[in-house]
Motif scaffolding. Structure first.
Motif, PDB file in Angstrom:
ATOM      1  N   TYR A 245       0.880  -1.230   0.111  1.00 33.49           N
ATOM      2  CA  TYR A 245       0.019  -0.142   0.041  1.00 33.49           C
ATOM      3  C   TYR A 245       0.980   1.236  -0.063  1.00 33.49           C
ATOM      4  N   GLU A 246       0.090   2.252  -0.454  1.00 35.25           N
ATOM      5  CA  GLU A 246       1.065   3.800  -0.562  1.00 35.25           C
ATOM      6  C   GLU A 246       0.308   4.731   0.257  1.00 35.25           C
ATOM      7  N   PRO A 247       1.121   4.966   1.520  1.00 38.84           N
ATOM      8  CA  PRO A 247       0.218   6.176   2.300  1.00 38.84           C
ATOM      9  C   PRO A 247       0.037   7.456   1.598  1.00 38.84           C
ATOM     10  N   ILE A 248      -0.885   8.245   1.737  1.00 34.28           N
ATOM     11  CA  ILE A 248      -1.192   9.642   1.514  1.00 34.28           C
ATOM     12  C   ILE A 248      -1.221  10.379   2.551  1.00 34.28           C
ATOM     13  N   GLY A 249      -0.365  11.150   2.977  1.00 34.39           N
ATOM     14  CA  GLY A 249      -0.465  11.862   4.220  1.00 34.39           C
ATOM     15  C   GLY A 249      -0.984  10.966   5.531  1.00 34.39           C
ATOM     16  N   ASP A 250      -1.915  11.606   6.273  1.00 36.42           N
ATOM     17  CA  ASP A 250      -2.186  10.806   7.336  1.00 36.42           C
ATOM     18  C   ASP A 250      -3.675  10.475   7.295  1.00 36.42           C
ATOM     19  N   PHE A 251      -4.006  10.396   6.246  1.00 33.02           N
ATOM     20  CA  PHE A 251      -5.583   9.942   5.831  1.00 33.02           C
ATOM     21  C   PHE A 251      -5.816   8.830   4.722  1.00 33.02           C
ATOM     22  N   ALA A 252      -4.916   8.321   4.178  1.00 36.07           N
ATOM     23  CA  ALA A 252      -5.439   7.097   3.315  1.00 36.07           C
ATOM     24  C   ALA A 252      -4.244   6.520   3.034  1.00 36.07           C
ATOM     25  N   ARG A 253      -4.398   5.124   2.471  1.00 36.88           N
ATOM     26  CA  ARG A 253      -3.356   4.099   2.233  1.00 36.88           C
ATOM     27  C   ARG A 253      -3.940   3.427   0.876  1.00 36.88           C
ATOM     28  N   ILE A 254      -3.492   4.027  -0.046  1.00 29.71           N
ATOM     29  CA  ILE A 254      -3.761   3.374  -1.147  1.00 29.71           C
ATOM     30  C   ILE A 254      -3.344   1.527  -1.444  1.00 29.71           C
ATOM     31  N   ASP A 255      -4.479   0.711  -1.841  1.00 29.58           N
ATOM     32  CA  ASP A 255      -4.115  -0.663  -1.710  1.00 29.58           C
ATOM     33  C   ASP A 255      -3.847  -0.986  -3.338  1.00 29.58           C
ATOM     34  N   HIS A 256      -2.562  -0.841  -3.579  1.00 26.50           N
ATOM     35  CA  HIS A 256      -2.055  -1.193  -4.815  1.00 26.50           C
ATOM     36  C   HIS A 256      -2.259  -2.400  -5.287  1.00 26.50           C
ATOM     37  N   GLN A 257      -2.437  -3.382  -4.429  1.00 30.00           N
ATOM     38  CA  GLN A 257      -2.610  -4.815  -4.613  1.00 30.00           C
ATOM     39  C   GLN A 257      -4.105  -5.464  -5.144  1.00 30.00           C
ATOM     40  N   ARG A 258      -4.812  -4.473  -4.813  1.00 34.04           N
ATOM     41  CA  ARG A 258      -6.411  -4.987  -4.684  1.00 34.04           C
ATOM     42  C   ARG A 258      -6.719  -5.331  -6.334  1.00 34.04           C
ATOM     43  N   GLN A 259      -6.185  -4.977  -7.478  1.00 32.87           N
ATOM     44  CA  GLN A 259      -6.245  -5.349  -8.572  1.00 32.87           C
ATOM     45  C   GLN A 259      -5.759  -6.776  -8.790  1.00 32.87           C
ATOM     46  N   HIS A 260      -4.542  -7.014  -8.226  1.00 29.92           N
ATOM     47  CA  HIS A 260      -4.044  -8.325  -8.326  1.00 29.92           C
ATOM     48  C   HIS A 260      -4.826  -9.464  -7.613  1.00 29.92           C
ATOM     49  N   ARG A 261      -5.357  -9.079  -6.429  1.00 31.35           N
ATOM     50  CA  ARG A 261      -6.275  -9.985  -5.665  1.00 31.35           C
ATOM     51  C   ARG A 261      -7.616 -10.051  -6.228  1.00 31.35           C
ATOM     52  N   THR A 262      -8.056  -9.066  -6.654  1.00 33.00           N
ATOM     53  CA  THR A 262      -9.630  -9.419  -6.930  1.00 33.00           C
ATOM     54  C   THR A 262      -9.818  -9.125  -8.216  1.00 33.00           C
ATOM     55  N   GLY A 263      -9.114  -8.488  -9.250  1.00 29.33           N
ATOM     56  CA  GLY A 263      -9.316  -8.141 -10.610  1.00 29.33           C
ATOM     57  C   GLY A 263      -9.860  -6.757 -10.785  1.00 29.33           C
ATOM     58  N   PHE A 264      -9.905  -5.990  -9.632  1.00 29.70           N
ATOM     59  CA  PHE A 264     -10.458  -4.641 -10.069  1.00 29.70           C
ATOM     60  C   PHE A 264      -9.686  -3.680  -9.096  1.00 29.70           C
TER      61      PHE A 264
ATOM     62  N   ALA B 224     -21.624  -8.382 -10.338  1.00 31.99           N
ATOM     63  CA  ALA B 224     -21.711  -8.990 -11.794  1.00 31.99           C
ATOM     64  C   ALA B 224     -20.636  -8.876 -12.676  1.00 31.99           C
ATOM     65  N   ALA B 225     -19.689  -7.942 -12.357  1.00 32.91           N
ATOM     66  CA  ALA B 225     -18.435  -7.862 -12.926  1.00 32.91           C
ATOM     67  C   ALA B 225     -17.656  -8.926 -12.980  1.00 32.91           C
ATOM     68  N   LYS B 226     -17.594  -9.368 -11.519  1.00 32.11           N
ATOM     69  CA  LYS B 226     -16.788 -10.603 -11.292  1.00 32.11           C
ATOM     70  C   LYS B 226     -17.590 -11.991 -11.727  1.00 32.11           C
ATOM     71  N   ILE B 227     -18.799 -12.041 -11.843  1.00 33.65           N
ATOM     72  CA  ILE B 227     -19.496 -13.216 -12.643  1.00 33.65           C
ATOM     73  C   ILE B 227     -18.926 -13.158 -13.948  1.00 33.65           C
ATOM     74  N   LEU B 228     -18.927 -12.183 -14.923  1.00 32.90           N
ATOM     75  CA  LEU B 228     -18.664 -12.229 -16.219  1.00 32.90           C
ATOM     76  C   LEU B 228     -17.212 -12.342 -16.552  1.00 32.90           C
ATOM     77  N   ARG B 229     -16.275 -11.769 -15.701  1.00 31.77           N
ATOM     78  CA  ARG B 229     -15.032 -11.820 -15.698  1.00 31.77           C
ATOM     79  C   ARG B 229     -14.462 -13.511 -15.422  1.00 31.77           C
ATOM     80  N   SER B 230     -15.183 -13.910 -14.700  1.00 30.54           N
ATOM     81  CA  SER B 230     -14.966 -15.347 -14.254  1.00 30.54           C
ATOM     82  C   SER B 230     -15.562 -16.326 -15.500  1.00 30.54           C
ATOM     83  N   LEU B 231     -16.623 -16.008 -16.034  1.00 29.27           N
ATOM     84  CA  LEU B 231     -16.995 -16.743 -17.169  1.00 29.27           C
ATOM     85  C   LEU B 231     -15.911 -16.798 -18.491  1.00 29.27           C
TER      86      LEU B 231
END
Length: 253
Positions: A31-50, A242-249
């Motif tokens: 993840y990438e921290p932004i200030g003291d208010f956010a942490r961008i989850d850069h690996q989410r696309q690799h884990r979930t497809g989005f 719905a997107a996960k269903i279609l991508r899985s198909l």
């Protein structure tokens, strides 16, 4: 988005990436921290497809602008949901090149492009008052590369309107059915078609609707098989399912 570990190691081996640059990317691999208010989850696309999608409420325009700006170079499209027109104008004054879909209340860094997946999702909406939730689902899908066909104002109070599009509904790969009031529409649709139905209750209705609770319970208690139910007003969640269903198909064909 920092590249995956495999891509980073390959780039180093091929001399395309310096050790120092690779080290900086590896710092933010999880993840990438932004200030003291956010942490961008850069690996989410690799884990979930989005990739991660920004939840707008509770964030200031400055925070939204900073998150969008940091994410934009790394993703084809970055989305922020539940963005009012006033908030969008405030964000746009800080960060240019944004797109806004007012009915859906979605802000994005890219326009809607031609779909990447051929199979369509049908968006079925009971009434005009349910459109904001239905449009949230529709625009989320379109910005994610999926094809959408809209079937608006086909609630059970005038069943002939739904029956007039029954053949088209059967041609869809997945149906998202959005309804408030008593929430009966998903049950009716699921009894007419063979495709999966994702039901979305909305908070539209009179007092005994209990801000969508009545519609939610109706959908959960449906006697029609093949229905999945998401939370009240959660058009985004329905779109992702719905997107996960279609991508899985598509990956299995």
């Amino acid at each position: 988005m920092p590249d995956s570990l495999r891509q980073i190691l390959t780039a180093i081996a091929q001399g395309e990436l310096s050790v120092e640059t690779a080290y900086r990317q590896l710092q933010y691999l999880s993840y990438e921290p932004i200030g003291d208010f956010a942490r961008i989850d850069h690996q989410r696309q690799h884990r979930t497809g989005f990739p991660e999608v920004i939840w707008g409420p509770g964030k200031t325009p400055q925070q939204l602008a900073e998150i969008l700006e940091r994410m934009r170079p790394h993703y084809p499209c970055v989305m922020a949901t539940r963005i009012s027109p006033e908030v969008f104008e405030a964000v746009r004054s800080r960060l240019g090149g944004l797109h806004y879909f007012e009915k859906a209340q979605i802000c994005s860094t890219a326009p809607i492009l031609p779909p990447q997946f051929p199979r369509q999702v049908g968006l079925v909406c009971a009434g005009t008052a349910d459109l904001p939730v239905a449009e949230e689902a529709a625009v989320t899908l379109q910005l994610s590369g999926f094809s959408v066909e809209r079937f608006w104002d086909v609630g059970v109070a005038g069943l002939h309107r739904l029956l007039s599009v029954r053949d088209r509904l059967e041609e869809m790969a997945v149906l998202i059915v959005v309804a408030g009031m008593e929430g009966a529409l998903p049950s009716v649709v699921a009894g007419l078609v063979s495709v999966p139905v994702i039901a979305v209750p909305t908070s539209i209705g009179y007092g005994a609707n209990f801000a969508g609770l009545a519609a939610l319970l109706t959908m959960l208690n449906s006697c029609a098989p093949g229905i999945g139910v998401v939370n009240i007003d959660n058009g985004f969640g329905a779109a992702m399912l719905a997107a996960k269903i279609l991508r899985s198909l598509s990956q299995r064909l």
